[in-house]
Scaffold this active site. Sequence first.
Site, PDB file in Angstrom:
ATOM      1  N   ASP A  13       1.425  -0.745  -7.033  1.00 14.81           N
ATOM      2  CA  ASP A  13       0.252  -1.060  -6.211  1.00 14.81           C
ATOM      3  C   ASP A  13      -0.403   0.173  -5.599  1.00 14.81           C
ATOM      4  O   ASP A  13      -1.118   0.068  -4.616  1.00 14.81           O
ATOM      5  CB  ASP A  13       0.671  -2.026  -5.088  1.00 14.81           C
ATOM      6  CG  ASP A  13      -0.519  -2.711  -4.432  1.00 14.81           C
ATOM      7  OD1 ASP A  13      -1.443  -3.125  -5.154  1.00 14.81           O
ATOM      8  OD2 ASP A  13      -0.521  -2.828  -3.195  1.00 14.81           O
ATOM      9  N   LEU A  68       1.071   9.977  11.372  1.00 13.27           N
ATOM     10  CA  LEU A  68       0.932  11.416  11.188  1.00 13.27           C
ATOM     11  C   LEU A  68       0.051  12.015  12.280  1.00 13.27           C
ATOM     12  O   LEU A  68      -0.860  11.357  12.779  1.00 13.27           O
ATOM     13  CB  LEU A  68       0.344  11.711   9.809  1.00 13.27           C
ATOM     14  CG  LEU A  68       1.283  11.432   8.627  1.00 13.27           C
ATOM     15  CD1 LEU A  68       0.523  11.494   7.310  1.00 13.27           C
ATOM     16  CD2 LEU A  68       2.448  12.405   8.621  1.00 13.27           C
ATOM     17  N   ASP A  72       2.350   3.887   2.488  1.00 16.57           N
ATOM     18  CA  ASP A  72       2.243   2.481   2.070  1.00 16.57           C
ATOM     19  C   ASP A  72       3.084   2.193   0.830  1.00 16.57           C
ATOM     20  O   ASP A  72       2.564   1.993  -0.274  1.00 16.57           O
ATOM     21  CB  ASP A  72       0.783   2.107   1.815  1.00 16.57           C
ATOM     22  CG  ASP A  72      -0.049   2.132   3.085  1.00 16.57           C
ATOM     23  OD1 ASP A  72       0.522   1.901   4.164  1.00 16.57           O
ATOM     24  OD2 ASP A  72      -1.263   2.396   2.995  1.00 16.57           O
ATOM     25  N   ASP A 109       4.034  -7.550   1.837  1.00 14.56           N
ATOM     26  CA  ASP A 109       4.719  -6.277   2.048  1.00 14.56           C
ATOM     27  C   ASP A 109       6.184  -6.529   2.399  1.00 14.56           C
ATOM     28  O   ASP A 109       6.514  -7.504   3.084  1.00 14.56           O
ATOM     29  CB  ASP A 109       4.065  -5.502   3.193  1.00 14.56           C
ATOM     30  CG  ASP A 109       2.866  -4.683   2.738  1.00 14.56           C
ATOM     31  OD1 ASP A 109       2.552  -4.700   1.531  1.00 14.56           O
ATOM     32  OD2 ASP A 109       2.240  -4.018   3.592  1.00 14.56           O
TER      33      ASP A 109
END
Length: 409
Positions: A289, A225, A309, A142
């Site tokens: 992805d 969230l 993400d 990432d």
Amino acid sequence: MKLKQRVVVLCAVLFLLGLAKVFLLDGGEGSAASRRDLRAFRKMEASLSLAKGARLTHTLQSPWEVAAQWVGPREVYPDETPELAAVLNALATAHVERADVGYKGTQLKALLVLDGGQKVVFKPKRYVRDYVVEGEPYAGYDRHNAEIAAFHLDRILGFRRAPLVVGRFMNLRTEIKPVATDQLLSTFLMHGNNTCFYGKCYYCRETEPACAEGDVMEGSVTLWLPDVWPLQKHRHPWGRTYREGKLARWEYDESYCEAVKKMPPYDAGPRLLDVIDTSIFDYLIGNADRHHYESFQDDGGASMLILLDNAKSFGNPSLDERSILAPLYQCCMVRVSTWNRLNLLKGGVLSSAMRQATAHDPAFPVLTGAHLTALDRRLNGVLATVRQCMETQGSENTLIEDRMNLPHP
């Protein structure tokens, strides 16, 4: 007026109307829809720069309460957010009360609780900015800076479907270790004079930790969230198989979109257009992805596709992975508002807006010049794809008017 003159005038009017429509479809200002989109664009431009070190001017609510009230079925934050800079500054500076491993997912992250009980996700820096990730378009660790840039692209595009993200420099020795759970602490180690940790996830390995420079680690912080908006996970209809030699149906069936249109929740409501918006978003950032996505639960198909993400992005500025755009070029449809916004961003406006939006982020420079150039180049590819659809099937079948704004509960 003679009949012949009337016919000539009528033909002239129809011709001008046709020109106006073409002007709109190529980013002009000729209709109520385009004027509305232009006003929204100017509003975005005016609010793009975020003040450094901003704080809330009132103490009636915490930054977390302010951000929680922004969330609705079709947006994570509204188009007017004068408190945004203050909320992001709080994310970048608030005291860490607790630190734990991030259990879900395949990549290294930490789950933090900030002062006031606000949960956030911390993704550590794994690469220097100009590192180029080779191989498959979804390869590599990432990228924390990709999360930051993706959030600001979400602002620039006017989608407002991505959680808030900001860069942060975290002192692992003084801010994290004293409040870390035993499970997270057990993954800390030293590489020379650098403090490192490898966490707990599917691909987390002791041999591949993330390391600070000394004790200070750069990373991204994503705002969790609100719990009152539980998420529902969906398999992406254009997801990859991730198996060598095995193609997904969309990779060989050019009529695949017609099958998707018959399946709920894509057979009604805004979800399919959200998927197409997301394919444009992902193509611009180079994210191949997105095998699953989230919406809010019990939404009846009306919830937005939430842009979570986004860290497998901005890996290779020279690679434009066209397959990411499959929902767009197979369905050959896009929202009018998206089309108008994209046209307003061409000619270098997109990269300039990204520079402006990220100028005061703690992790600045968020993107290299090569990645900013790639944004503009990929935008041209999106515009060309839509124009090709319009040439093939007409603008009336390509540009869809869908401005679904659900009120906050």
